[in-house]
Design a protein around this motif. Structure first.
Motif, PDB file in Angstrom:
ATOM      1  N   GLU A  34     -52.600  88.860 141.787  1.00 49.48           N
ATOM      2  CA  GLU A  34     -53.817  89.366 142.409  1.00 49.48           C
ATOM      3  C   GLU A  34     -53.501  90.217 143.646  1.00 49.48           C
ATOM      4  N   LYS A  36     -55.752  92.239 147.017  1.00 46.62           N
ATOM      5  CA  LYS A  36     -57.031  92.461 147.689  1.00 46.62           C
ATOM      6  C   LYS A  36     -57.075  93.871 148.262  1.00 46.62           C
ATOM      7  N   GLU A  62     -59.409  85.519 141.033  1.00 46.05           N
ATOM      8  CA  GLU A  62     -59.974  84.353 141.707  1.00 46.05           C
ATOM      9  C   GLU A  62     -60.376  84.676 143.148  1.00 46.05           C
ATOM     10  N   THR A  63     -59.495  85.383 143.855  1.00 50.90           N
ATOM     11  CA  THR A  63     -59.776  85.688 145.266  1.00 50.90           C
ATOM     12  C   THR A  63     -59.834  87.184 145.543  1.00 50.90           C
ATOM     13  N   GLY A  64     -59.498  87.986 144.568  1.00 51.59           N
ATOM     14  CA  GLY A  64     -59.525  89.437 144.743  1.00 51.59           C
ATOM     15  C   GLY A  64     -59.605  90.116 143.385  1.00 51.59           C
TER      16      GLY A  64
END
Length: 298
Positions: A34, A36, A62-64
């Motif tokens: 991943e 961001k 999930e986060t980015g």
């Protein structure tokens, strides 16, 4: 995924800078694959980031965001054909295309410079003179209209990539639609990203212009000498005298007119007759050969 490889190749062929952008994302991705926006925004514009998401190369994580298929993406970048495609995409014009463009521009001088017009007219008359002696001039113009219409159609069909033209138009239409939608919902962040896309798309517009103009260069290269022969023979220009023995032409709705008389405003009879023949025969040729030069989507 072959689909991702193809998307990456296509994106890089359209914009060579995207190769560096994708390499940056591959380098910055964490152990989970991943990345961001905050991690790459110093090196990548929001427009480039948005294009990767739009093409499905970057997808939600999930986060980015994460690359849909990192291995396929690497394979596409390592493929030597990507670099070759990028180089070709920058300019589809060969040295012959550029040479024809230079010569065509030079030939334009013949319209106003009598020595060049006389030289080209005399040279063309070696080939066209026998035809002109056998047939009335209006029939010769009809034959020339057929010939020029035929090679113009063939050149446009073979030198202009209608699929690429369709892609350019579809891309610009898509950007306009996204801009309109972002304005309606008041999304300033999206408008900034779309603005970046529009700036990048200006390169595509130049590519579209090149695609349109490339066959026109060759059409002018072949057609200007034909026009100069008609100029020379009909006697167009200051202190010019007709070389051919011309009988008046009867035009629909206009009646009998001399070849150098005005038919439509300042436009003279001979050129009106040529364009009437050219437009009619060109449509017949395109239908007969089933050639469509309109832009098509991929």
């Amino acid at each position: 995924m072959a689909r991702i490889e193809q998307k990456v190749r296509t994106l890089v062929s359209e914009d060579a800078e995207m190769e560096t952008v994708i390499e940056t994302i591959l380098d910055r991705a964490d152990e989970t694959g991943e990345v961001k926006w905050v991690d790459v925004r110093e090196d990548i514009s929001s427009g480039q980031w948005g294009r990767l998401i739009e093409k499905g190369i970057l997808i939600d994580g999930e986060t980015g965001f994460r690359l849909d298929d990192p291995e396929a993406t690497r394979d596409a970048l390592e493929d030597e054909t990507v670099t070759a495609s990028s180089s070709d995409g920058e300019s589809s014009w060969s040295k012959w295309d550029k040479g024809a463009a230079v010569v065509s521009i030079g030939l334009f001088a013949g319209y106003s410079w009598a020595p060049m017009r006389n030289l080209i007219g005399s040279a063309m008359n070696v080939a066209l003179g026998p035809l002109n002696s056998m047939l009335p001039f209006y029939a010769v113009v009809m034959i020339l209209a057929v010939v020029t219409g035929l090679y113009s159609t063939i050149l446009q069909a073979n030198l202009m990539d209608s699929e690429k033209m369709g892609e350019y138009q579809a891309k610009m239409q898509e950007i306009q639609e996204k801009r309109k939608a972002a304005k309606e919902r008041g999304d300033d962040e999206a408008l900034d990203r779309i603005q970046d896309e529009q700036m990048e798309a200006m390169g595509d517009q130049m590519g579209m212009f090149k695609e349109q103009f490339r066959p026109m260069v060759w059409i002018m290269f072949l057609t200007i000498p034909v026009f100069l022969w008609m100029y020379w023979g009909v006697g167009i220009g200051a202190n010019a005298n007709p070389v051919f023995d011309l009988q008046p032409l009867v035009l629909p709705l206009v009646g009998e007119k001399a070849w150098t008389a005005q038919a439509l405003g300042p436009i003279q009879v001979w050129i009106v007759w040529y364009f009437l023949c050219s437009m009619g025969f060109t449509q017949i040729i395109r239908k007969g050969l089933n050639i469509d030069i309109s832009p098509t989507g991929s």
